[in-house]
Design a protein around this motif. Structure first.
Motif, PDB file in Angstrom:
ATOM      1  N   ILE A 155       0.832  -1.205   0.000  1.00 52.98           N
ATOM      2  CA  ILE A 155       0.000   0.000   0.000  1.00 52.98           C
ATOM      3  C   ILE A 155       0.865   1.253   0.000  1.00 52.98           C
ATOM      4  CG2 ILE A 155      -1.647   1.343   1.372  1.00 52.98           C
ATOM      5  CD1 ILE A 155      -2.940  -1.297   2.179  1.00 52.98           C
ATOM      6  N   LYS A 156       1.977   1.188   0.731  1.00 54.97           N
ATOM      7  CA  LYS A 156       2.893   2.326   0.757  1.00 54.97           C
ATOM      8  C   LYS A 156       3.499   2.568  -0.632  1.00 54.97           C
ATOM      9  CE  LYS A 156       6.885   4.210   3.229  1.00 54.97           C
ATOM     10  NZ  LYS A 156       7.894   3.959   4.296  1.00 54.97           N
ATOM     11  N   GLU A 157       3.833   1.466  -1.323  1.00 49.53           N
ATOM     12  CA  GLU A 157       4.373   1.589  -2.678  1.00 49.53           C
ATOM     13  C   GLU A 157       3.309   2.104  -3.656  1.00 49.53           C
ATOM     14  OE1 GLU A 157       5.628  -2.336  -3.558  1.00 49.53           O
ATOM     15  OE2 GLU A 157       7.441  -2.251  -2.305  1.00 49.53           O
ATOM     16  N   GLY A 158       2.053   1.758  -3.401  1.00 50.43           N
ATOM     17  CA  GLY A 158       0.967   2.170  -4.274  1.00 50.43           C
ATOM     18  C   GLY A 158       0.417   1.002  -5.067  1.00 50.43           C
ATOM     19  N   VAL A 159      -0.882   0.804  -4.979  1.00 49.21           N
ATOM     20  CA  VAL A 159      -1.554  -0.235  -5.749  1.00 49.21           C
ATOM     21  C   VAL A 159      -2.017   0.387  -7.062  1.00 49.21           C
ATOM     22  CG1 VAL A 159      -3.489  -1.838  -5.807  1.00 49.21           C
ATOM     23  CG2 VAL A 159      -2.274  -1.433  -3.657  1.00 49.21           C
ATOM     24  N   ILE A 160      -1.552  -0.168  -8.156  1.00 52.36           N
ATOM     25  CA  ILE A 160      -1.859   0.381  -9.474  1.00 52.36           C
ATOM     26  C   ILE A 160      -2.774  -0.576 -10.226  1.00 52.36           C
ATOM     27  CG2 ILE A 160      -0.915   1.150 -11.679  1.00 52.36           C
ATOM     28  CD1 ILE A 160       1.676   1.816 -10.222  1.00 52.36           C
ATOM     29  N   LEU A 161      -3.951  -0.067 -10.602  1.00 50.79           N
ATOM     30  CA  LEU A 161      -4.868  -0.845 -11.429  1.00 50.79           C
ATOM     31  C   LEU A 161      -4.745  -0.382 -12.874  1.00 50.79           C
ATOM     32  CD1 LEU A 161      -8.089  -0.893  -9.200  1.00 50.79           C
ATOM     33  CD2 LEU A 161      -6.214  -2.539  -9.273  1.00 50.79           C
ATOM     34  N   GLN A 162      -4.888  -1.308 -13.796  1.00 52.30           N
ATOM     35  CA  GLN A 162      -4.759  -0.956 -15.208  1.00 52.30           C
ATOM     36  C   GLN A 162      -5.678  -1.817 -16.052  1.00 52.30           C
ATOM     37  OE1 GLN A 162      -0.574  -1.761 -15.820  1.00 52.30           O
ATOM     38  NE2 GLN A 162      -1.012  -3.826 -16.616  1.00 52.30           N
ATOM     39  N   THR A 163      -5.924  -1.306 -17.254  1.00 51.72           N
ATOM     40  CA  THR A 163      -6.722  -2.076 -18.206  1.00 51.72           C
ATOM     41  C   THR A 163      -6.264  -1.754 -19.610  1.00 51.72           C
ATOM     42  OG1 THR A 163      -8.978  -2.640 -18.888  1.00 51.72           O
ATOM     43  CG2 THR A 163      -8.557  -0.336 -18.415  1.00 51.72           C
ATOM     44  N   THR A 164      -6.387  -2.711 -20.479  1.00 51.89           N
ATOM     45  CA  THR A 164      -6.065  -2.533 -21.891  1.00 51.89           C
ATOM     46  C   THR A 164      -7.345  -2.749 -22.693  1.00 51.89           C
ATOM     47  OG1 THR A 164      -3.812  -3.329 -21.569  1.00 51.89           O
ATOM     48  CG2 THR A 164      -4.653  -3.325 -23.819  1.00 51.89           C
ATOM     49  N   ILE A 165      -7.725  -1.751 -23.479  1.00 51.84           N
ATOM     50  CA  ILE A 165      -8.954  -1.846 -24.270  1.00 51.84           C
ATOM     51  C   ILE A 165      -8.640  -2.619 -25.546  1.00 51.84           C
ATOM     52  CG2 ILE A 165     -10.841  -0.565 -25.340  1.00 51.84           C
ATOM     53  CD1 ILE A 165     -10.076   1.809 -23.538  1.00 51.84           C
ATOM     54  N   ILE A 204     -16.040  -3.117 -23.225  1.00 46.24           N
ATOM     55  CA  ILE A 204     -15.874  -3.735 -21.915  1.00 46.24           C
ATOM     56  C   ILE A 204     -14.422  -4.177 -21.778  1.00 46.24           C
ATOM     57  CG2 ILE A 204     -16.579  -5.615 -20.391  1.00 46.24           C
ATOM     58  CD1 ILE A 204     -19.292  -5.589 -21.754  1.00 46.24           C
ATOM     59  N   SER A 205     -13.770  -3.716 -20.704  1.00 47.01           N
ATOM     60  CA  SER A 205     -12.338  -3.957 -20.533  1.00 47.01           C
ATOM     61  C   SER A 205     -12.058  -4.486 -19.132  1.00 47.01           C
ATOM     62  CB  SER A 205     -11.577  -2.648 -20.780  1.00 47.01           C
ATOM     63  OG  SER A 205     -10.203  -2.862 -20.792  1.00 47.01           O
ATOM     64  N   LYS A 206     -11.250  -5.562 -19.058  1.00 47.42           N
ATOM     65  CA  LYS A 206     -10.947  -6.203 -17.775  1.00 47.42           C
ATOM     66  C   LYS A 206      -9.876  -5.422 -17.014  1.00 47.42           C
ATOM     67  CE  LYS A 206      -9.615 -10.634 -15.722  1.00 47.42           C
ATOM     68  NZ  LYS A 206      -9.206 -12.039 -15.987  1.00 47.42           N
ATOM     69  N   ILE A 207     -10.068  -5.306 -15.695  1.00 52.42           N
ATOM     70  CA  ILE A 207      -9.125  -4.589 -14.833  1.00 52.42           C
ATOM     71  C   ILE A 207      -8.161  -5.582 -14.197  1.00 52.42           C
ATOM     72  CG2 ILE A 207      -8.872  -2.997 -12.890  1.00 52.42           C
ATOM     73  CD1 ILE A 207     -11.805  -2.226 -13.291  1.00 52.42           C
ATOM     74  N   ALA A 208      -6.888  -5.197 -14.141  1.00 55.64           N
ATOM     75  CA  ALA A 208      -5.875  -6.033 -13.499  1.00 55.64           C
ATOM     76  C   ALA A 208      -4.996  -5.168 -12.609  1.00 55.64           C
ATOM     77  CB  ALA A 208      -5.022  -6.751 -14.553  1.00 55.64           C
ATOM     78  N   VAL A 209      -4.236  -5.840 -11.720  1.00 51.15           N
ATOM     79  CA  VAL A 209      -3.284  -5.141 -10.860  1.00 51.15           C
ATOM     80  C   VAL A 209      -1.925  -5.169 -11.537  1.00 51.15           C
ATOM     81  CG1 VAL A 209      -2.133  -5.086  -8.618  1.00 51.15           C
ATOM     82  CG2 VAL A 209      -4.544  -5.756  -8.774  1.00 51.15           C
TER      83      VAL A 209
END
Length: 309
Positions: A81-91, A100-105
């Protein structure tokens, strides 16, 4: 007596067991398995550049965020959490309309399990268009007393704007507003551009090839002076004192450089034929302005109630 090998083995085994139990205690009681929930985590679109290459763009005002639950050792979760949780998606296979695009960490840690809610994003995509708009400049505030605007100049006359078609189509004008700041001299200032719809509301979320423009306001001085009729006496032996002239307006505002205005105390009309004035009783004529002097009054009315003989 030396201790036997069997005795040494038992001591070592006991130490290992004690060490293992201590480790279990530490892991369970001091660094237990924990869960943490994060809300409103921003989701990064990884292929924005690819969309732009195909003249596509995300529609405005979309919520690009999700919640994520982390499960793992407390210390590992805290570090993540200190480093930062980054969510991303590729369309994938992006198209105009709903996608509709799937979210990943990003950079998942094997020591942590993640649960993302919602697991997908419904993203609307539209055409990315551009157009050129002429820049209109407006002034706010007032200049110093007896000072008026001579001209307004812009460093550029037009700007190219681009973005979602739904926003670009709303923009009907581009404005640059400059505050006159009670100035009595020429004023130059960088001001931000505003992109406005038909109701004057500012449109955000668009791009332009520049956002600031240099506006130069040239000023000049003005003052009020009396005006008199210049009568050309083309009627021999006529007694001019009988004319009973009326001039309207009786004074006008003139503008120009401060040095030129200081030399002027009054202004005449352009020459008026006495014969024609007596015939028509009223004549409209231009003021006879010196070189480099201007006035917003373009015609002067000269009248007489005396008839020609």
């Amino acid at each position: 007596m030396k201790p036997s090998n069997t005795s040494n083995f038992k001591i070592k085994a006991a130490c290992l067991i004690i060490a293992f139990l201590v480790w279990v205690y530490v892991m369970i009681d001091i660094d237990p398995v924990d869960t943490r929930e994060l809300t409103s985590v921003q989701v990064k679109i990884t292929n924005i550049g690819e969309l732009n290459n195909h003249n596509l763009i995300l529609s405005p005002n979309q919520k690009l965020e999700a919640g994520v639950k982390l499960k793992g050792r407390r210390s590992i979760i805290a570090r993540k959490i200190k480093e930062g949780v980054i969510l991303q998606t590729t369309i994938e296979n992006a198209k105009i309309g709903e996608n509709i695009s799937k979210i990943a960490v990003n950079s998942e840690n094997d020591d942590i399990t993640y649960s993302i809610t919602p697991s997908t994003l419904n993203l609307n995509i539209e055409e990315n268009i551009s157009k050129s708009e002429k820049i209109q400049v407006y002034s706010t505030g007032q200049l110093a007393e007896n000072t008026i605007i001579d001209s307004l100049k812009l460093s550029k006359d037009s700007v190219t704007i681009s973005g979602p078609k739904s926003l670009i189509d709303k923009i009907v004008r581009v404005e640059a507003q400059i505050d006159l700041e009670n100035s009595k001299e020429t004023l130059s200032k960088w001001v931000k551009l505003k992109f406005l719809d038909i109701n004057g509301n500012e449109i955000s979320g668009v791009f332009s090839d520049f956002s600031d423009i240099l506006v130069t306001v040239s000023v000049k001085k003005e003052k009020s002076v009396p005006i008199y009729a210049d009568i050309l006496n083309d009627k021999p032996n006529y007694n001019m004192s009988l004319l009973n002239l009326s001039v309207s307006p009786q004074e006008i505002k003139i503008s120009g450089s401060e040095g030129d205005l200081e030399k002027i105390e009054k202004i005449s009309t352009k020459p008026i034929s006495l014969t024609k004035l007596l015939q028509d009783h009223s004549i409209k004529v231009e003021p006879n302005l010196p070189e480099n002097i201007q006035s917003n009054i373009k015609t002067i009315t000269v009248s007489t109630d005396v008839s020609s003989n």
